[in-house]
Design an enzyme around this catalytic site. Structure first.
Site, PDB file in Angstrom:
ATOM      1  N   ASP A   1     -40.127 -52.295  -9.793  1.00 31.69           N
ATOM      2  CA  ASP A   1     -41.148 -51.300  -8.887  1.00 31.69           C
ATOM      3  C   ASP A   1     -42.223 -51.691 -10.581  1.00 31.69           C
ATOM      4  O   ASP A   1     -41.872 -51.459 -11.778  1.00 31.69           O
ATOM      5  CB  ASP A   1     -40.422 -50.288  -9.373  1.00 31.69           C
ATOM      6  CG  ASP A   1     -41.604 -48.676  -9.097  1.00 31.69           C
ATOM      7  OD1 ASP A   1     -42.747 -49.019  -9.198  1.00 31.69           O
ATOM      8  OD2 ASP A   1     -40.657 -48.318  -8.170  1.00 31.69           O
TER       9      ASP A   1
ATOM     10  N   HIS B   1     -42.614 -50.781  -5.833  1.00 37.14           N
ATOM     11  CA  HIS B   1     -42.507 -49.497  -5.853  1.00 37.14           C
ATOM     12  C   HIS B   1     -42.733 -48.618  -4.296  1.00 37.14           C
ATOM     13  O   HIS B   1     -41.393 -48.427  -4.269  1.00 37.14           O
ATOM     14  CB  HIS B   1     -43.576 -49.354  -6.386  1.00 37.14           C
ATOM     15  CG  HIS B   1     -43.973 -47.551  -6.207  1.00 37.14           C
ATOM     16  ND1 HIS B   1     -43.063 -46.704  -7.320  1.00 37.14           N
ATOM     17  CD2 HIS B   1     -44.139 -46.211  -5.824  1.00 37.14           C
ATOM     18  CE1 HIS B   1     -43.039 -45.022  -6.934  1.00 37.14           C
ATOM     19  NE2 HIS B   1     -44.160 -45.214  -6.559  1.00 37.14           N
TER      20      HIS B   1
ATOM     21  N   SER C   1     -40.483 -41.722  -4.871  1.00 35.74           N
ATOM     22  CA  SER C   1     -41.225 -41.213  -5.410  1.00 35.74           C
ATOM     23  C   SER C   1     -41.550 -39.867  -6.062  1.00 35.74           C
ATOM     24  O   SER C   1     -40.687 -39.711  -6.318  1.00 35.74           O
ATOM     25  CB  SER C   1     -43.259 -42.276  -4.909  1.00 35.74           C
ATOM     26  OG  SER C   1     -43.648 -42.001  -6.638  1.00 35.74           O
TER      27      SER C   1
END
Length: 265
Positions: free
Chosen positions: A192, A228, A94
């Site tokens: 995600d 995610h 991320s």
């Protein structure tokens, strides 16, 4: 025994771990333990300024980039930390993926696989081949984004027309990716819901069509049910095997480049 352990550690690859926006390195320990178990590597968890037990410095893009550069410099200028700079990888998830891309860009500017006669006060040779620094072995990014601007388009489309007035961060990995000639693995969760899966696909394509044309090791591994923050748990054994294969390929590619350089000079 400690000396033997240190010698063994020096032979292992080291993975620098840049985490996402939420939490701190303590929350990533279960992930780090799995990395250590499956990848047989030293795992170096990096904490950003303003996170966890780090200082209370203002958290901003410039500061986190300085933190990443400080890690690179420390890994190469301090020789007693059991890190082999020739076997160094960076992992980012991320936000950490954006930090990892900057780390790769900085590493590329500080290292080369071609001899150089340039010397400065800030670059110290770490080998006998007159290279500034050995090249970064590889980059591994997971569920990261093209840029903060593109994320605003996705998360807050009604704000998007005004983003130039309010954005204080950029993190333009989409611009960095095609400039990198470093072996790179993209780990993508197809489900995600925070960062669109298309961002990872686009980053992969940009690298393949940029300097990646001369970079023989640009790989993508998609976890079909990956979300995610949980892709590493949902990917099963295949996730870890993809990373192991990539690391082996990356070492071969770095060795090929060094050998090619040695035979042509």
């Amino acid at each position: 025994n400690n000396n033997n352990n240190n010698n063994n550690n020096n032979k292992l690859p080291t993975i620098l771990f840049f985490h996402g926006n939420a939490g701190n390195i303590g929350m990533r320990l279960p992930n780090a333990i799995q990395m250590y178990h499956y990848l047989k590597a030293n795992i170096w968890l990096i904490e950003y300024r303003g996170f966890g037990d780090s200082d209370d410095a203002v958290i901003n893009e410039a500061g986190l980039k300085m933190d990443a550069e400080a890690v690179w410099n420390y890994a190469h200028d301090n020789r007693n930390n059991n890190v082999d700079p020739k076997r160094l990888f960076v992992f980012g998830r991320s936000l950490g993926g954006a930090v990892a891309f900057h780390f790769g860009q900085y590493a590329q500017s500080q290292s080369t696989t071609t001899p150089t006669t340039t010397t400065t006060a800030t670059i110290t040779s770490t080998n006998n081949n007159n290279y500034p620094y050995p090249p970064l072995a590889g980059i591994i990014v997971e569920n990261t984004f093209l840029s903060i601007s593109e994320m605003v388009n996705h998360i807050m489309p009604y704000v998007a027309p005004f983003k130039s007035l309010i954005l204080r961060m950029n993190w333009n990995s989409g611009a960095i990716a095609p400039t990198l000639g470093i072996p790179t693995l993209f780990l993508a969760g197809a489900k995600d819901t925070l960062v669109p899966h298309s961002h990872m696909l686009e980053l992969f394509d940009r690298m393949k069509n940029g300097n990646g044309k001369n970079n023989l090791v640009v790989r993508m591994h998609v976890v079909k049910n990956g979300t995610h923050n949980e892709t590493w748990m949902q990917g099963g054994r295949g996730y870890w095997m993809a990373i192991r294969r990539f690391m082996g390929e990356a070492f071969e590619e770095v060795e090929r480049r060094v050998t090619t350089t040695a035979t042509t000079t």
